[in-house]
Design an enzyme around this catalytic site. Structure first.
Site, PDB file in Angstrom:
ATOM      1  CB  SER A  72     105.142 -51.879 -48.426  1.00  0.00           C
ATOM      2  OG  SER A  72     104.533 -51.409 -49.464  1.00  0.00           O
TER       3      SER A  72
ATOM      4  CG  HIS B 263     103.317 -47.398 -46.915  1.00  0.00           C
ATOM      5  ND1 HIS B 263     103.302 -46.065 -46.761  1.00  0.00           N
ATOM      6  CD2 HIS B 263     104.005 -47.876 -48.083  1.00  0.00           C
ATOM      7  CE1 HIS B 263     103.879 -45.648 -48.054  1.00  0.00           C
ATOM      8  NE2 HIS B 263     104.631 -46.731 -48.898  1.00  0.00           N
TER       9      HIS B 263
ATOM     10  CG  ASP C  97     103.609 -48.440 -51.705  1.00  0.00           C
ATOM     11  OD1 ASP C  97     104.023 -47.619 -52.194  1.00  0.00           O
ATOM     12  OD2 ASP C  97     103.774 -49.616 -51.133  1.00  0.00           O
TER      13      ASP C  97
ATOM     14  CG  MET D 238     102.789 -48.583 -57.487  1.00  0.00           C
ATOM     15  SD  MET D 238     103.841 -50.142 -57.856  1.00  0.00           S
ATOM     16  CE  MET D 238     104.661 -49.822 -56.393  1.00  0.00           C
TER      17      MET D 238
ATOM     18  CG  HIS E 143     104.160 -43.968 -51.528  1.00  0.00           C
ATOM     19  ND1 HIS E 143     105.033 -44.140 -51.643  1.00  0.00           N
ATOM     20  CD2 HIS E 143     103.506 -42.574 -52.417  1.00  0.00           C
ATOM     21  CE1 HIS E 143     105.332 -43.945 -52.729  1.00  0.00           C
ATOM     22  NE2 HIS E 143     105.404 -43.321 -53.454  1.00  0.00           N
TER      23      HIS E 143
ATOM     24  CG  MET F 299     104.131 -44.154 -56.105  1.00  0.00           C
ATOM     25  SD  MET F 299     105.474 -45.895 -55.827  1.00  0.00           S
ATOM     26  CE  MET F 299     104.037 -46.237 -54.754  1.00  0.00           C
TER      27      MET F 299
ATOM     28  CG  MET G  31     109.811 -42.024 -52.813  1.00  0.00           C
ATOM     29  SD  MET G  31     109.066 -43.362 -52.274  1.00  0.00           S
ATOM     30  CE  MET G  31     109.821 -44.554 -53.364  1.00  0.00           C
TER      31      MET G  31
ATOM     32  CG  ASP H  95     109.083 -46.020 -49.885  1.00  0.00           C
ATOM     33  OD1 ASP H  95     108.226 -47.156 -49.374  1.00  0.00           O
ATOM     34  OD2 ASP H  95     107.142 -45.783 -50.129  1.00  0.00           O
TER      35      ASP H  95
END
Ligand code: DX5
Ligand code: ZN
Length: 227
Positions: free
Chosen positions: A10, A35, A37, A39, A74, A76, A145, A183
């Site tokens: 990540s 990965h 992330d 957000m 991913h 979020m 998660m 994760d």
């Protein structure tokens, strides 16, 4: 895919002042996927990077012998659909989202597939997995998660292991080849127990980027997986 087990570092824990170099370094060190992330300071209490950064980094996601390294996005974010499409255009290979962030999960899944990406559903530690009964056949990946999403460097939540075992059984029962990714808080010391529970793909942020020698962490993880 040559490796049975996938390590997906990540970049949340990478050095943001040199993100491109960090991606090249971790690929050279043996990363299978990258990965990413995403957000939004709404679904989770943190804010990271969007599709423009993904697009800028995409040309760097190749091994030295020019093999593409999949970008494992991913999300979020809430809502899901518009930003998922933007990531598909920006070069994402896999796009995973949280079902509680979409009003119409089946539609969001189909939209990601139609955009040419593999699709995953992500489950938070306290979230039930019942929805898999309805949509598992549509998925390429299920992401469990093992921390609450929003931050790197948290500790692995032990109860995730039982959930991983339950999801693995569902995948076996459905008979499709679906990745089971985990994760949060994955380290050399616990990766084997996560694999034993049924996972085949492992996100690791701080465990890899927190060390100087990424290759030695990744090879220690692989050794723990096969040893
Ligand atoms: C948390 C992110 C994770 C995070 C994992 O919301 O989804 O991918 O980067 O970080 P570590 O491996 O440090 O727990
Ligand atoms: Zn993640």
């Amino acid at each position: 895919m040559t490796n049975k087990f996938i390590i997906s570092p990540s970049i949340l824990s990478a050095d943001f002042t040199q993100l491109g170099a960090e991606i090249q370094k971790v690929i050279h060190a043996g990363a299978d996927w990258i990965h990413f992330d995403v957000m939004d300071n709404h679904y989770v209490p943190n804010l990271t990077f969007g599709p423009m950064i993904c697009q800028a980094l995409k040309p760097l996601a190749y091994t030295s012998d020019k093999k593409p390294v999949p970008i494992d996005v991913h999300l979020m974010v809430e809502p899901v659909d518009a930003i998922a499409q933007a990531f598909a255009v920006a070069g994402a290979d896999l796009i995973s989202f949280h079902p509680d962030a979409s009003h119409h999960v089946h539609r969001s899944i189909q939209a990601i597939k139609s955009a040419g990406c593999k699709v995953g559903l992500v489950f938070n530690p306290a979230q039930p997995i019942d929805i898999l009964n309805e949509v598992i056949d549509e998925l390429d990946l299920i992401l469990i998660m093992s921390v609450n999403p929003g931050f790197g460097g948290q500790s692995f939540i032990g109860s995730s292991l039982k959930k991983i075992e339950r999801v693995k059984k569902l995948i076996q029962a459905c008979g499709k080849s679906i990745h089971l990714e985990v994760d949060g808080g994955i380290k050399v010391e616990n990766i084997r127990s996560v694999a034993d529970a049924g996972a085949d793909a492992f996100v690791a942020g701080s465990a890899i980027f927190g060390q100087k020698n990424y290759a030695s962490v990744i090879s220690d993880m692989r050794a723990a997986l096969v040893g």
